[in-house]
Design a protein around this motif. Structure first.
Motif, short mmCIF file in Angstrom:
data_model
loop_
_atom_site.label_atom_id
_atom_site.label_comp_id
_atom_site.label_asym_id
_atom_site.label_seq_id
_atom_site.Cartn_x
_atom_site.Cartn_y
_atom_site.Cartn_z
N TYR A 18 0.81 -1.21 0.00
CA TYR A 18 0.00 0.00 0.00
C TYR A 18 0.86 1.28 0.00
O TYR A 18 0.38 2.35 -0.32
CB TYR A 18 -0.92 -0.01 1.22
N ARG A 19 2.12 1.16 0.37
CA ARG A 19 2.96 2.35 0.47
C ARG A 19 3.12 3.01 -0.90
O ARG A 19 3.23 2.34 -1.92
CB ARG A 19 4.35 1.99 1.00
N LEU A 20 3.18 4.34 -0.91
CA LEU A 20 3.52 5.03 -2.14
C LEU A 20 4.92 4.62 -2.58
O LEU A 20 5.85 4.58 -1.78
CB LEU A 20 3.48 6.55 -1.92
N ALA A 21 5.06 4.31 -3.86
CA ALA A 21 6.32 3.75 -4.33
C ALA A 21 7.50 4.66 -4.02
O ALA A 21 8.56 4.21 -3.56
CB ALA A 21 6.23 3.48 -5.83
N MET B 104 12.57 1.13 -2.74
CA MET B 104 13.62 1.89 -3.43
C MET B 104 14.98 1.21 -3.33
O MET B 104 15.85 1.44 -4.17
CB MET B 104 13.71 3.30 -2.86
N LEU B 105 15.18 0.37 -2.32
CA LEU B 105 16.46 -0.29 -2.13
C LEU B 105 16.52 -1.68 -2.77
O LEU B 105 17.52 -2.37 -2.63
CB LEU B 105 16.77 -0.41 -0.63
N ARG B 106 15.49 -2.06 -3.48
CA ARG B 106 15.51 -3.36 -4.15
C ARG B 106 16.54 -3.36 -5.28
O ARG B 106 16.87 -2.33 -5.87
CB ARG B 106 14.12 -3.68 -4.71
N GLU B 107 17.05 -4.55 -5.58
CA GLU B 107 18.06 -4.70 -6.62
C GLU B 107 17.58 -4.14 -7.95
O GLU B 107 18.34 -3.49 -8.69
CB GLU B 107 18.41 -6.18 -6.78
N GLU B 108 16.30 -4.36 -8.26
CA GLU B 108 15.77 -3.93 -9.56
C GLU B 108 15.71 -2.41 -9.69
O GLU B 108 15.60 -1.88 -10.80
CB GLU B 108 14.36 -4.51 -9.78
N LEU B 109 15.80 -1.69 -8.57
CA LEU B 109 15.70 -0.23 -8.60
C LEU B 109 17.06 0.45 -8.70
O LEU B 109 17.15 1.67 -8.64
CB LEU B 109 14.97 0.27 -7.34
N ARG B 110 18.12 -0.32 -8.91
CA ARG B 110 19.45 0.28 -9.01
C ARG B 110 19.51 1.36 -10.09
O ARG B 110 20.11 2.43 -9.84
CB ARG B 110 20.52 -0.79 -9.29
N LEU C 137 20.81 5.16 -9.29
CA LEU C 137 21.90 5.81 -10.02
C LEU C 137 21.47 7.17 -10.55
O LEU C 137 22.21 8.16 -10.45
CB LEU C 137 22.35 4.92 -11.18
N GLN C 138 20.28 7.23 -11.10
CA GLN C 138 19.78 8.49 -11.64
C GLN C 138 19.59 9.52 -10.52
O GLN C 138 19.93 10.70 -10.69
CB GLN C 138 18.46 8.26 -12.37
N LEU C 139 19.08 9.09 -9.38
CA LEU C 139 18.87 10.01 -8.28
C LEU C 139 20.20 10.57 -7.76
O LEU C 139 20.29 11.76 -7.43
CB LEU C 139 18.11 9.31 -7.14
N GLU C 140 21.23 9.72 -7.67
CA GLU C 140 22.53 10.20 -7.20
C GLU C 140 23.16 11.17 -8.18
O GLU C 140 23.94 12.04 -7.79
CB GLU C 140 23.49 9.02 -6.94
#
Length: 280
Positions: free
Chosen positions: A32-35, A42-48, A52-55
């Protein structure tokens, strides 16, 4: 001029609203959490790729907001002690190298005084934000009454922000690659003091980008010829043919802060090299 309001609800509004919903099994579920507000997601492997883009984006946007257009990069060892702390140095060599702390501090002070003539927007000192040479660089900028940037990175030891980094320009990174991009994206000069693996990595990354034409040529100044010639034999690389003789002109040796400042001031910009496959 007042900021234009977007007709759709913004993310902070929905984030705050999501905190005051009824407490039920459904609203407590991770799904239910907002993504964008879900740290575990956000810390899942698939979100790398997203991380990277955020950094890349966060420091870019904040430096733009502060109007910083160019930087002077200081690389160097975290273990170089302050001159008054040489008795604590782990080796005699480190103790002998302590004078480079003062040279880095003075160099940063002189460059920051010149930066302040542009309102502190051009040629701003940037370091890795840690101790040693990095501390000296940020400290010198503070001595001049200016600001400086620190690009810190999460490490098990040695790397916490020093007290002289301008707080609003102190960034923290997870990815070395993105951190190195930010060192070089605005660089007008690269000054490299004695250091270890990290310093060597940063030096060779910079030289490779210039050598291959992926980066505009800027002064690359190595402080302390005796140290560098003892540690690295660039001439042997040229003799072996693994680099060209002209690659030896990509950097210069300096000993003192004033000498480095003069070389930067008298630098004549040259076009980037042609990007050729197989170079380096």
């Amino acid at each position: 001029m007042p900021k234009r309001r977007h007709p759709l609800r913004d993310a902070p509004t929905d984030r705050d609203a999501a905190r005051i919903v009824p407490d039920t099994a459904q609203t407590r579920a991770p799904a239910y959490r907002l993504a964008f507000a879900d740290q575990d997601f956000m810390l899942r492997e698939e979100l790398r790729p997203v991380r990277l883009q955020l950094e890349l984006l966060k420091p870019q946007m904040m430096l733009d907001e502060h109007g910083i257009t160019s930087t002077i990069v200081l690389f160097g060892g975290a273990r170089i002690p302050r001159p008054e702390e040489t008795l604590k140095a782990r080796t005699k060599t480190l103790a002998d190298l302590s004078h480079f702390y003062d040279e880095a501090r003075e160099f940063a002070r002189l460059m920051t005084l010149k930066s302040l003539e542009s309102g502190g927007r051009e040629n701003v000192i940037v370091t890795g934000g840690g101790p040693g040479v990095m501390e000296a660089g940020n400290r010198g900028a503070e001595d001049a009454g200016g600001h400086s940037i620190g690009l810190n990175i999460v490490l098990p030891h040695e790397q916490a922000p020093n007290e002289y980094v301008t707080p609003e320009l102190c960034f923290n990174f997870h990815y070395f690659a993105i951190r190195k991009m930010h060192f070089l994206m605005r660089a007008k000069a690269i000054c490299v003091f004695p250091g270890g693996f990290g310093t060597m990595d940063e030096l060779f990354e910079s030289l490779t980008l210039i050598q291959t034409g992926r980066m505009q040529r800027v002064p690359v100044l190595l402080f302390g010829r005796a140290f560098w010639e003892r540690i690295l034999n660039f001439e042997a690389l040229a003799d072996a043919g693994t680099i060209s003789n002209e690659d030896l002109d990509l950097f210069s040796y300096v000993e003192e802060a004033a000498e480095a400042v003069q070389m930067i001031e008298t630098w004549e910009e040259t076009p980037a090299r042609d990007s050729l496959p197989g170079r380096g």
